[in-house]
Design a protein around this motif. Sequence first.
Motif, short mmCIF file in Angstrom:
data_model
loop_
_atom_site.label_atom_id
_atom_site.label_comp_id
_atom_site.label_asym_id
_atom_site.label_seq_id
_atom_site.Cartn_x
_atom_site.Cartn_y
_atom_site.Cartn_z
N MET A 93 -10.55 -41.75 -16.05
CA MET A 93 -10.93 -42.66 -14.99
C MET A 93 -10.05 -44.01 -15.06
O MET A 93 -9.71 -44.46 -16.17
N TRP A 94 -9.10 -44.06 -14.18
CA TRP A 94 -7.89 -44.91 -14.00
C TRP A 94 -7.78 -45.83 -12.96
O TRP A 94 -8.33 -46.12 -11.86
N ALA A 95 -7.07 -46.83 -13.42
CA ALA A 95 -6.41 -48.00 -12.30
C ALA A 95 -7.28 -48.55 -11.40
O ALA A 95 -6.98 -48.52 -10.07
N PRO A 96 -8.17 -49.31 -12.00
CA PRO A 96 -9.17 -49.94 -10.80
C PRO A 96 -8.49 -50.82 -9.97
O PRO A 96 -7.47 -51.65 -10.39
N SER A 97 -9.18 -51.16 -8.77
CA SER A 97 -8.82 -52.15 -7.83
C SER A 97 -10.25 -52.67 -7.59
O SER A 97 -11.25 -52.02 -6.95
N ILE A 98 -10.18 -54.01 -7.25
CA ILE A 98 -11.62 -54.58 -6.85
C ILE A 98 -11.56 -55.87 -5.94
O ILE A 98 -10.30 -56.32 -5.68
N ILE A 99 -12.57 -55.54 -4.82
CA ILE A 99 -12.46 -56.71 -3.91
C ILE A 99 -13.88 -57.26 -3.70
O ILE A 99 -14.84 -56.74 -4.06
N GLU A 100 -13.84 -58.52 -3.34
CA GLU A 100 -15.23 -59.16 -3.01
C GLU A 100 -15.43 -59.15 -1.57
O GLU A 100 -14.71 -59.61 -1.03
N LYS A 101 -16.75 -58.97 -1.09
CA LYS A 101 -16.87 -58.86 0.19
C LYS A 101 -18.61 -58.87 0.37
O LYS A 101 -19.53 -58.31 -0.12
N ASP A 102 -18.74 -60.24 1.13
CA ASP A 102 -20.03 -60.50 1.57
C ASP A 102 -21.08 -60.36 0.16
O ASP A 102 -22.12 -59.98 0.10
N LYS A 103 -20.47 -61.28 -0.88
CA LYS A 103 -21.16 -61.45 -2.15
C LYS A 103 -21.50 -60.06 -2.95
O LYS A 103 -22.40 -60.15 -3.86
N LYS A 104 -20.71 -59.06 -2.54
CA LYS A 104 -20.80 -58.06 -3.25
C LYS A 104 -19.54 -57.51 -3.91
O LYS A 104 -18.20 -57.84 -3.22
N TYR A 105 -19.12 -56.89 -5.30
CA TYR A 105 -17.99 -56.63 -5.68
C TYR A 105 -17.67 -55.05 -5.41
O TYR A 105 -18.54 -54.27 -6.08
N TYR A 106 -16.59 -54.73 -4.75
CA TYR A 106 -16.41 -53.26 -4.48
C TYR A 106 -15.30 -52.90 -5.60
O TYR A 106 -14.02 -53.26 -5.32
N PHE A 107 -15.49 -51.87 -6.40
CA PHE A 107 -14.66 -51.49 -7.75
C PHE A 107 -13.97 -49.98 -7.33
O PHE A 107 -15.03 -48.89 -7.09
N PHE A 108 -12.80 -50.03 -6.87
CA PHE A 108 -12.20 -48.54 -6.48
C PHE A 108 -11.59 -47.99 -7.78
O PHE A 108 -10.94 -48.85 -8.52
N PHE A 109 -11.54 -46.82 -7.93
CA PHE A 109 -10.96 -46.19 -9.14
C PHE A 109 -10.81 -44.96 -8.85
O PHE A 109 -11.28 -44.14 -7.97
N GLY A 110 -9.74 -44.30 -9.82
CA GLY A 110 -9.62 -42.72 -9.73
C GLY A 110 -10.15 -41.96 -11.05
O GLY A 110 -10.58 -42.69 -12.10
N ALA A 111 -10.47 -40.95 -10.75
CA ALA A 111 -11.00 -39.96 -11.75
C ALA A 111 -10.63 -38.72 -11.57
O ALA A 111 -10.53 -38.06 -10.57
N ASN A 112 -10.74 -37.91 -12.87
CA ASN A 112 -10.48 -36.53 -13.04
C ASN A 112 -9.01 -36.05 -13.17
O ASN A 112 -8.75 -34.71 -13.12
N ASP A 113 -8.14 -36.87 -12.59
CA ASP A 113 -6.65 -36.43 -12.31
C ASP A 113 -6.54 -35.05 -11.78
O ASP A 113 -6.11 -34.22 -12.10
N ILE A 114 -7.02 -34.93 -10.42
CA ILE A 114 -7.28 -33.79 -10.03
C ILE A 114 -5.71 -33.34 -9.54
O ILE A 114 -4.99 -33.99 -9.15
N GLN A 115 -5.32 -32.03 -9.52
CA GLN A 115 -4.04 -31.45 -9.16
C GLN A 115 -4.34 -30.38 -7.98
O GLN A 115 -3.08 -30.02 -7.61
N SER A 116 -5.30 -30.17 -7.51
CA SER A 116 -5.17 -29.61 -6.11
C SER A 116 -6.46 -30.08 -5.24
O SER A 116 -7.44 -30.74 -5.89
N ASP A 117 -6.58 -29.50 -4.24
CA ASP A 117 -7.79 -29.66 -3.26
C ASP A 117 -8.69 -28.91 -3.75
O ASP A 117 -10.06 -29.21 -3.29
N GLN A 118 -8.80 -28.00 -4.41
CA GLN A 118 -9.78 -27.36 -4.93
C GLN A 118 -10.58 -27.74 -6.09
O GLN A 118 -11.83 -27.28 -6.50
N GLU A 119 -10.09 -28.90 -6.88
CA GLU A 119 -10.65 -29.73 -8.03
C GLU A 119 -11.41 -30.75 -7.32
O GLU A 119 -11.40 -31.33 -6.47
#
Length: 325
Positions: A93-119
């Motif tokens: 679970m990597w490299a978060p990015s966050i933004i506030e909008k309409d009094k909510k906080y949206y937290f974007f993150f990567g996970a699982n380090d996928i190496q192909s579309d099949q994962e």
Amino acid sequence: MKKIFYLFLALFFSFPVFAQSDKKTSGNPVFKGWYADPEGIIFDKTYWIYPTYSAPYEKQVHFDVFSSKDLVNWKKHDKILDSSSVKWAKRAMWAPSIIEKDKKYYFFFGANDIQSDQEKGGIGVAVADKPEGPFRDYLGKPLIDKFHNGAQPIDQFVFKDKDGQYYLFYGGWRHCNVAKLKPDFTGFIPFEDGTIFREVTPEGYVEGPFMFIRNGKYYFMWSEGGWTGPNYSVAYAISDSPFGPFERVGKILQQDPNVARGAGHHSVIQIPGKDEYYIVYHRRPLTETDGNHRETCVDVMTFDSKGLINPVKITFDGVKPVTIK
């Protein structure tokens, strides 16, 4: 009576509550622990840093966040999101990015380090009512779970443009895409030509995109080199559009053999209403050889008279206190 008075004075001047107020600079790292890929941002006159917990992939199953009122003294908020709240995320679970909008906080993150579309994995979104969480999985699935234009779905950055439109920049494997987010962040709006993911990869790009606007210009920044090596660094381009073209200007953050190696994967904080900027980044101490032993640092970032970014001097001192008025 005199003995009591002198005892009182001794206790008063030695009491530890006054130690924190004497801190002149943040020092680097700004907080303890192995943390990388930091995103620095301001919410409600408070500085926040959202980093990756830097450990072997199988142990990267949670996020912590740190807050400060002055850039110098930092408070840790433990486990604001972990894999128990994101059923599809198992590791990396990597490299978060966050933004506030309409009094909510949206937290974007990567996970699982996928190496192909099949994962299973990719870029996810979590949501909370407060910057310190707790966050919960917003979609119940990844927002992006496939490779588009060769870009691994990691290292996401949410950017709000001058017209209020939100974009997602992301990508590993030396490719960077931008996509137009729906207002509710549940998906994407196609561009005029019908495509959803537009490639904007500049020369030298490896990962870690970041963007900000200064004097009407778009500064697009990214990391170069290998994340475990001493050549990890940050470069940038300037454009009149968030879509480029992005012609590489040069490096502005890199190792100093007298201070630390592998300085990269950064973000930028601007003091509201001022032409005052700080770069938040990770680096590896000279004493460390473990690739995961990375620490989060903050240093001053300045510009020359032409608007170009001056090379950043990485320091042990860090930055002086700056409160937001």
